[in-house]
Write a protein that holds these residues in place. Structure first.
Motif, PDB file in Angstrom:
ATOM      1  N   LEU A  70       0.911  -1.422  -0.069  1.00  0.00           N
ATOM      2  CA  LEU A  70      -0.078  -0.016   0.023  1.00  0.00           C
ATOM      3  C   LEU A  70       0.959   1.251  -0.023  1.00  0.00           C
ATOM      4  N   MET A  71       2.131   1.198   0.665  1.00  0.00           N
ATOM      5  CA  MET A  71       2.886   2.247   0.941  1.00  0.00           C
ATOM      6  C   MET A  71       3.479   2.704  -0.696  1.00  0.00           C
ATOM      7  N   GLN A  72       3.445   1.751  -1.742  1.00  0.00           N
ATOM      8  CA  GLN A  72       3.831   1.859  -3.181  1.00  0.00           C
ATOM      9  C   GLN A  72       2.775   2.645  -3.829  1.00  0.00           C
ATOM     10  N   SER A  73       1.274   2.121  -3.475  1.00  0.00           N
ATOM     11  CA  SER A  73       0.429   2.635  -4.160  1.00  0.00           C
ATOM     12  C   SER A  73      -0.435   3.570  -3.769  1.00  0.00           C
ATOM     13  N   ASP A  74      -0.444   3.670  -2.638  1.00  0.00           N
ATOM     14  CA  ASP A  74      -1.489   4.936  -1.840  1.00  0.00           C
ATOM     15  C   ASP A  74      -0.570   5.282  -0.588  1.00  0.00           C
ATOM     16  N   PRO A  75       0.380   6.083  -0.614  1.00  0.00           N
ATOM     17  CA  PRO A  75       1.104   6.569   0.537  1.00  0.00           C
ATOM     18  C   PRO A  75       0.518   7.144   1.876  1.00  0.00           C
ATOM     19  N   ASP A  76      -0.495   8.032   1.478  1.00  0.00           N
ATOM     20  CA  ASP A  76      -1.195   8.690   2.462  1.00  0.00           C
ATOM     21  C   ASP A  76      -1.760   7.902   3.529  1.00  0.00           C
ATOM     22  N   ARG A  77      -2.716   6.821   2.425  1.00  0.00           N
ATOM     23  CA  ARG A  77      -3.511   5.898   3.237  1.00  0.00           C
ATOM     24  C   ARG A  77      -2.541   4.900   4.178  1.00  0.00           C
ATOM     25  N   ALA A  78      -1.498   4.658   3.467  1.00  0.00           N
ATOM     26  CA  ALA A  78      -0.535   3.532   4.290  1.00  0.00           C
ATOM     27  C   ALA A  78      -0.134   4.401   5.706  1.00  0.00           C
ATOM     28  N   VAL A  79       0.274   5.542   5.274  1.00  0.00           N
ATOM     29  CA  VAL A  79       0.887   6.401   6.530  1.00  0.00           C
ATOM     30  C   VAL A  79      -0.188   6.287   7.878  1.00  0.00           C
ATOM     31  N   SER A  80      -1.568   6.701   7.382  1.00  0.00           N
ATOM     32  CA  SER A  80      -2.555   6.727   8.287  1.00  0.00           C
ATOM     33  C   SER A  80      -2.509   5.284   9.014  1.00  0.00           C
ATOM     34  N   MET A  81      -2.541   4.466   8.258  1.00  0.00           N
ATOM     35  CA  MET A  81      -2.619   2.742   8.809  1.00  0.00           C
ATOM     36  C   MET A  81      -1.520   2.327   9.820  1.00  0.00           C
ATOM     37  N   VAL A  82      -0.253   3.058   9.383  1.00  0.00           N
ATOM     38  CA  VAL A  82       0.634   2.808  10.160  1.00  0.00           C
ATOM     39  C   VAL A  82       0.745   3.512  11.481  1.00  0.00           C
ATOM     40  N   GLN A  83      -0.080   4.653  11.332  1.00  0.00           N
ATOM     41  CA  GLN A  83      -0.265   5.392  12.794  1.00  0.00           C
ATOM     42  C   GLN A  83      -1.234   4.605  13.594  1.00  0.00           C
ATOM     43  N   GLN A  84      -1.917   3.808  13.006  1.00  0.00           N
ATOM     44  CA  GLN A  84      -2.999   3.213  13.892  1.00  0.00           C
ATOM     45  C   GLN A  84      -2.382   1.799  14.486  1.00  0.00           C
ATOM     46  N   VAL A  85      -1.357   1.266  13.663  1.00  0.00           N
ATOM     47  CA  VAL A  85      -0.707   0.145  14.289  1.00  0.00           C
ATOM     48  C   VAL A  85       0.325   0.485  15.309  1.00  0.00           C
ATOM     49  N   LEU A  86       0.730   1.855  15.109  1.00  0.00           N
ATOM     50  CA  LEU A  86       1.869   2.286  16.271  1.00  0.00           C
ATOM     51  C   LEU A  86       1.168   2.545  17.432  1.00  0.00           C
ATOM     52  N   THR A  87       0.004   3.164  17.466  1.00  0.00           N
ATOM     53  CA  THR A  87      -0.743   3.555  18.551  1.00  0.00           C
ATOM     54  C   THR A  87      -1.653   2.367  19.007  1.00  0.00           C
ATOM     55  N   GLY A  88      -1.771   1.275  18.435  1.00  0.00           N
ATOM     56  CA  GLY A  88      -2.648   0.080  18.837  1.00  0.00           C
ATOM     57  C   GLY A  88      -1.795  -0.779  19.636  1.00  0.00           C
ATOM     58  N   SER A  89      -2.482  -1.980  19.722  1.00  0.00           N
ATOM     59  CA  SER A  89      -1.969  -2.774  20.854  1.00  0.00           C
ATOM     60  C   SER A  89      -1.007  -4.197  20.165  1.00  0.00           C
ATOM     61  N   SER A  90      -0.663  -3.813  18.875  1.00  0.00           N
ATOM     62  CA  SER A  90       0.212  -4.767  18.156  1.00  0.00           C
ATOM     63  C   SER A  90       1.575  -5.149  19.018  1.00  0.00           C
TER      64      SER A  90
END
Length: 170
Positions: A70-90
């Motif tokens: 997704l970072m290759q195809s839609d970086p803006d969406r990927a960055v917001s998803m990475v933020q969710q991973v970083l703030t989540g319980s992963s």
């Protein structure tokens, strides 16, 4: 079935390869090859130009694989998803890999998130990893973030990581 799908993928018979992987998943749901097969499916779908949503993946490794694509195809969406991973319980491993995915982006938002992780005092391992990525990225604004991380930390390992990152970035 995994190797059949792999071979079909190499021959660019992606539709048949994906059908084979789906059949494998339904027929052999408890196979030890299933995780590899699902990773292969994500790779093949991305290779065929189809976007794979990280949200649809239940396995953390597959989610990260989908995030990279997704970072290759839609970086803006990927960055917001990475933020969710970083703030989540992963797990820490997943968060470290998410930081790596983030470091592959040159967007200002990605730099901001890396900076937040570099300055956060929550987990020193994640903080050090973010600091290293900032040094390697050597993007405009990284120096200020590293200075702020150095000043705000009392951890010697974090301070050493900042100094190493300054050396990496020149």
């Amino acid at each position: 079935m995994y190797w059949k799908a792999y071979s079909l993928g190499k021959q660019r018979e992606l539709t048949e390869a994906l059908q084979t992987l789906d059949a494998m998943r339904s027929r052999f749901a408890d196979s030890r090859w299933l995780k590899d097969a699902m990773a292969l499916k994500v790779e093949m779908m991305q290779a065929s130009g189809r976007a794979v949503s990280p949200d649809s993946q239940t396995d953390e490794d597959l989610k990260l694989l989908a995030l990279r694509g997704l970072m290759q195809s839609d970086p803006d969406r990927a960055v917001s998803m990475v933020q969710q991973v970083l703030t989540g319980s992963s797990s820490i491993k997943v968060k470290e890999n998410a930081l790596f995915v983030l470091s592959q982006s040159r967007s200002p938002r990605a730099l901001e998130l890396l900076g937040n992780s570099a300055k956060a005092a929550g987990n020193p391992d994640l903080q050090i990893r973010a600091i290293r990525y900032l040094g390697v990225m050597n993007q405009a604004g990284s120096d200020q973030i590293l200075q702020d991380a150095y000043r705000s930390s009392s951890d010697d390992a974090v301070k050493r990581a900042v100094i190493r990152s300054f050396m990496l970035s020149g």
